[in-house]
Design a protein around this motif. Structure first.
Motif, PDB file in Angstrom:
ATOM      1  N   ALA A  94      16.628 -10.229   3.894  1.00 54.72           N
ATOM      2  CA  ALA A  94      15.729  -9.246   4.498  1.00 54.72           C
ATOM      3  C   ALA A  94      16.044  -9.159   5.979  1.00 54.72           C
ATOM      4  O   ALA A  94      16.666 -10.053   6.556  1.00 54.72           O
ATOM      5  N   GLY A  95      15.570  -8.085   6.614  1.00 52.96           N
ATOM      6  CA  GLY A  95      15.839  -7.895   8.032  1.00 52.96           C
ATOM      7  C   GLY A  95      15.018  -8.794   8.936  1.00 52.96           C
ATOM      8  O   GLY A  95      15.287  -8.895  10.129  1.00 52.96           O
ATOM      9  N   GLY A  96      14.007  -9.448   8.375  1.00 54.86           N
ATOM     10  CA  GLY A  96      13.144 -10.339   9.147  1.00 54.86           C
ATOM     11  C   GLY A  96      12.021 -10.822   8.268  1.00 54.86           C
ATOM     12  O   GLY A  96      11.938 -10.476   7.081  1.00 54.86           O
ATOM     13  N   PHE A  97      11.151 -11.628   8.826  1.00 55.70           N
ATOM     14  CA  PHE A  97       9.973 -12.077   8.088  1.00 55.70           C
ATOM     15  C   PHE A  97       8.911 -10.995   8.189  1.00 55.70           C
ATOM     16  O   PHE A  97       8.385 -10.712   9.267  1.00 55.70           O
ATOM     17  N   GLY A  98       8.599 -10.372   7.045  1.00 61.08           N
ATOM     18  CA  GLY A  98       7.694  -9.247   7.012  1.00 61.08           C
ATOM     19  C   GLY A  98       8.337  -8.093   6.265  1.00 61.08           C
ATOM     20  O   GLY A  98       9.300  -8.277   5.505  1.00 61.08           O
ATOM     21  N   ALA A  99       7.813  -6.884   6.451  1.00 60.17           N
ATOM     22  CA  ALA A  99       8.350  -5.704   5.778  1.00 60.17           C
ATOM     23  C   ALA A  99       7.927  -4.458   6.543  1.00 60.17           C
ATOM     24  O   ALA A  99       6.887  -4.457   7.208  1.00 60.17           O
ATOM     25  N   PRO A 100       8.699  -3.366   6.414  1.00 59.60           N
ATOM     26  CA  PRO A 100       8.355  -2.136   7.130  1.00 59.60           C
ATOM     27  C   PRO A 100       7.372  -1.243   6.384  1.00 59.60           C
ATOM     28  O   PRO A 100       7.326  -0.048   6.636  1.00 59.60           O
ATOM     29  N   TRP A 101       6.615  -1.815   5.450  1.00 60.09           N
ATOM     30  CA  TRP A 101       5.571  -1.075   4.751  1.00 60.09           C
ATOM     31  C   TRP A 101       4.300  -1.925   4.718  1.00 60.09           C
ATOM     32  O   TRP A 101       4.364  -3.148   4.855  1.00 60.09           O
ATOM     33  N   PRO A 102       3.135  -1.304   4.538  1.00 57.01           N
ATOM     34  CA  PRO A 102       1.900  -2.089   4.463  1.00 57.01           C
ATOM     35  C   PRO A 102       1.929  -3.018   3.253  1.00 57.01           C
ATOM     36  O   PRO A 102       2.439  -2.655   2.191  1.00 57.01           O
ATOM     37  N   GLY A 103       1.395  -4.204   3.413  1.00 60.53           N
ATOM     38  CA  GLY A 103       1.378  -5.171   2.327  1.00 60.53           C
ATOM     39  C   GLY A 103       0.069  -5.155   1.563  1.00 60.53           C
ATOM     40  O   GLY A 103      -1.002  -4.884   2.121  1.00 60.53           O
ATOM     41  N   PHE A 104       0.160  -5.455   0.262  1.00 64.06           N
ATOM     42  CA  PHE A 104      -1.024  -5.625  -0.584  1.00 64.06           C
ATOM     43  C   PHE A 104      -0.732  -6.718  -1.594  1.00 64.06           C
ATOM     44  O   PHE A 104       0.411  -6.879  -2.051  1.00 64.06           O
ATOM     45  N   ILE A 105      -1.769  -7.475  -1.958  1.00 63.59           N
ATOM     46  CA  ILE A 105      -1.704  -8.359  -3.110  1.00 63.59           C
ATOM     47  C   ILE A 105      -2.953  -8.058  -3.913  1.00 63.59           C
ATOM     48  O   ILE A 105      -4.063  -8.168  -3.399  1.00 63.59           O
ATOM     49  N   ALA A 106      -2.766  -7.587  -5.167  1.00 61.08           N
ATOM     50  CA  ALA A 106      -3.835  -6.916  -5.886  1.00 61.08           C
ATOM     51  C   ALA A 106      -4.331  -5.777  -4.996  1.00 61.08           C
ATOM     52  O   ALA A 106      -3.528  -5.028  -4.437  1.00 61.08           O
ATOM     53  N   GLU A 107      -5.646  -5.659  -4.788  1.00 58.93           N
ATOM     54  CA  GLU A 107      -6.152  -4.588  -3.921  1.00 58.93           C
ATOM     55  C   GLU A 107      -6.336  -5.027  -2.477  1.00 58.93           C
ATOM     56  O   GLU A 107      -6.793  -4.245  -1.632  1.00 58.93           O
ATOM     57  N   LEU A 108      -5.979  -6.283  -2.158  1.00 55.15           N
ATOM     58  CA  LEU A 108      -6.238  -6.825  -0.826  1.00 55.15           C
ATOM     59  C   LEU A 108      -5.092  -6.512   0.132  1.00 55.15           C
ATOM     60  O   LEU A 108      -3.931  -6.818  -0.152  1.00 55.15           O
ATOM     61  N   PRO A 109      -5.390  -5.921   1.287  1.00 50.14           N
ATOM     62  CA  PRO A 109      -4.332  -5.645   2.262  1.00 50.14           C
ATOM     63  C   PRO A 109      -3.746  -6.935   2.844  1.00 50.14           C
ATOM     64  O   PRO A 109      -4.446  -7.937   2.991  1.00 50.14           O
ATOM     65  N   MET A 110      -2.467  -6.883   3.177  1.00 49.51           N
ATOM     66  CA  MET A 110      -1.792  -7.980   3.867  1.00 49.51           C
ATOM     67  C   MET A 110      -0.998  -7.412   5.041  1.00 49.51           C
ATOM     68  O   MET A 110      -0.429  -6.325   4.951  1.00 49.51           O
ATOM     69  N   ASP A 111      -0.962  -8.156   6.105  1.00 50.67           N
ATOM     70  CA  ASP A 111      -0.222  -7.761   7.306  1.00 50.67           C
ATOM     71  C   ASP A 111       1.247  -8.117   7.125  1.00 50.67           C
ATOM     72  O   ASP A 111       1.609  -9.288   7.011  1.00 50.67           O
ATOM     73  N   ASN A 112       2.099  -7.096   7.101  1.00 52.77           N
ATOM     74  CA  ASN A 112       3.536  -7.317   6.959  1.00 52.77           C
ATOM     75  C   ASN A 112       4.291  -7.177   8.276  1.00 52.77           C
ATOM     76  O   ASN A 112       5.516  -7.115   8.274  1.00 52.77           O
ATOM     77  N   SER A 113       3.572  -7.121   9.405  1.00 53.45           N
ATOM     78  CA  SER A 113       4.273  -6.994  10.680  1.00 53.45           C
ATOM     79  C   SER A 113       5.116  -8.237  10.936  1.00 53.45           C
ATOM     80  O   SER A 113       4.778  -9.333  10.487  1.00 53.45           O
ATOM     81  N   PRO A 114       6.222  -8.092  11.636  1.00 60.31           N
ATOM     82  CA  PRO A 114       7.185  -9.191  11.747  1.00 60.31           C
ATOM     83  C   PRO A 114       6.674 -10.360  12.568  1.00 60.31           C
ATOM     84  O   PRO A 114       5.784 -10.234  13.407  1.00 60.31           O
ATOM     85  N   ALA A 115       7.265 -11.511  12.299  1.00 65.05           N
ATOM     86  CA  ALA A 115       7.017 -12.734  13.056  1.00 65.05           C
ATOM     87  C   ALA A 115       8.362 -13.412  13.298  1.00 65.05           C
ATOM     88  O   ALA A 115       9.318 -13.195  12.546  1.00 65.05           O
ATOM     89  N   PRO A 116       8.473 -14.233  14.327  1.00 68.39           N
ATOM     90  CA  PRO A 116       9.782 -14.776  14.705  1.00 68.39           C
ATOM     91  C   PRO A 116      10.335 -15.822  13.747  1.00 68.39           C
ATOM     92  O   PRO A 116      11.546 -16.062  13.730  1.00 68.39           O
ATOM     93  N   ASP A 117       9.474 -16.480  12.979  1.00 71.74           N
ATOM     94  CA  ASP A 117       9.937 -17.513  12.059  1.00 71.74           C
ATOM     95  C   ASP A 117       8.957 -17.597  10.905  1.00 71.74           C
ATOM     96  O   ASP A 117       7.855 -17.050  10.957  1.00 71.74           O
ATOM     97  N   TRP A 118       9.386 -18.300   9.829  1.00 70.24           N
ATOM     98  CA  TRP A 118       8.538 -18.318   8.643  1.00 70.24           C
ATOM     99  C   TRP A 118       7.222 -19.075   8.845  1.00 70.24           C
ATOM    100  O   TRP A 118       6.164 -18.570   8.425  1.00 70.24           O
ATOM    101  N   PRO A 119       7.193 -20.261   9.468  1.00 70.43           N
ATOM    102  CA  PRO A 119       5.901 -20.931   9.624  1.00 70.43           C
ATOM    103  C   PRO A 119       4.865 -20.080  10.350  1.00 70.43           C
ATOM    104  O   PRO A 119       3.694 -20.042   9.959  1.00 70.43           O
ATOM    105  N   SER A 120       5.278 -19.381  11.398  1.00 68.87           N
ATOM    106  CA  SER A 120       4.310 -18.553  12.119  1.00 68.87           C
ATOM    107  C   SER A 120       3.919 -17.334  11.289  1.00 68.87           C
ATOM    108  O   SER A 120       2.757 -16.906  11.307  1.00 68.87           O
TER     109      SER A 120
END
Length: 261
Positions: A94-120
């Motif tokens: 992937a291009g980074g940790f996150g994604a360029p689209w809004p995240g969801f798990i079931a109906e719950l939104p998730m923040d897919n904005s990038p972060a510098p490393d996986w733990p953060s």
């Protein structure tokens, strides 16, 4: 559609099996207008560059139409093929940790904005937001927060972002075509151990064969089995948010195991 058959509902969405005018069989989810269908379609197309997924036939604010997957019984050989295919998907990256689209798990939104490393990323985009929604006792919240503080120390060797499904429980693995087809992703750039930990959370037929073939294809870092509870914190928190306190004990057991790493 020429004909439809109701498959019930899930998370507020109506699910149907249908036949299009051209004879193709499809699966459709419909519901109130939401970004969730576009997010799922984007994830399927991205994962589909590296592994078998249903074709996105149509997507709109209130519907998602996919090609129908003809399921079959799992077997050891199919599990091994799936393990190798899953390794290839993760390796696609992937291009980074996150994604360029809004995240969801079931109906719950998730923040897919990038972060510098996986733990953060895991702390700020996955665990802490759901901890705030989980309505846990203050003592539980404090323990989870202590575990979050240890993420960088216990996450294992740093790895580049993997192309992950993000919600890879057994119900999202359809056995078909002598291997597996993946559905209902929460796809993003993440840590590959997350998908493997999710497969283990609720069990998968022939999981040992899947993991063995995966490890042969794309060896895992030393200590990965001990880190399974770390990667299960987020899905367990999601289940607490969605279904309540029946998942609290499993969550807190995973928290204690992370604190013991």
């Amino acid at each position: 559609m020429r004909s439809t058959e109701s498959l019930g509902s899930s998370h507020g969405w109506r699910r149907v099996r249908g036949v299009l005018d051209d004879g193709r069989e499809v699966f459709a989810k419909t519901g109130a207008a939401s970004e969730v269908f576009a997010s799922e379609a984007a994830g399927l197309r991205w994962l589909g560059e590296a592994i078998a997924v249903p074709e996105v036939v149509e997507v709109g604010p209130d519907r998602l139409v996919l090609s129908w997957v003809r399921e079959e019984a799992p077997g050891a050989a199919a599990a091994e093929r799936f393990g190798r295919a899953l390794a290839g998907m993760h390796r696609a990256g992937a291009g980074g940790f996150g994604a360029p689209w809004p995240g969801f798990i079931a109906e719950l939104p998730m923040d897919n904005s990038p972060a510098p490393d996986w733990p953060s990323f895991y702390a700020s985009r996955r665990v802490l937001p759901f901890l705030r929604q989980a309505r846990l006792p203050a003592s539980d919240v404090a323990l989870v927060e202590r575990a979050v503080e240890r993420f960088a120390a216990v996450a294992g060797p740093a790895e580049p972002p993997a192309r992950i499904h993000g919600d890879l429980w057994s119900g999202n693995v359809l056995w078909s075509g002598g291997s597996a087809v993946l559905v209902d992703p929460a796809a993003h750039g993440g840590h590959r151990e997350t998908d493997l930990a999710m497969l283990a959370l609720f069990g998968l037929p022939y999981l040992d064969r899947v993991l063995g073939a995966y490890h042969e294809e794309f060896p895992l870092a030393e200590g990965w089995r001990a880190r399974v509870p770390l990667h299960q914190l987020h899905p367990l928190l999601v289940h607490v948010v969605l279904f309540g306190g029946s998942y609290r004990e499993g969550l807190m057991d995973a928290v204690r195991r992370v604190l013991a790493l």
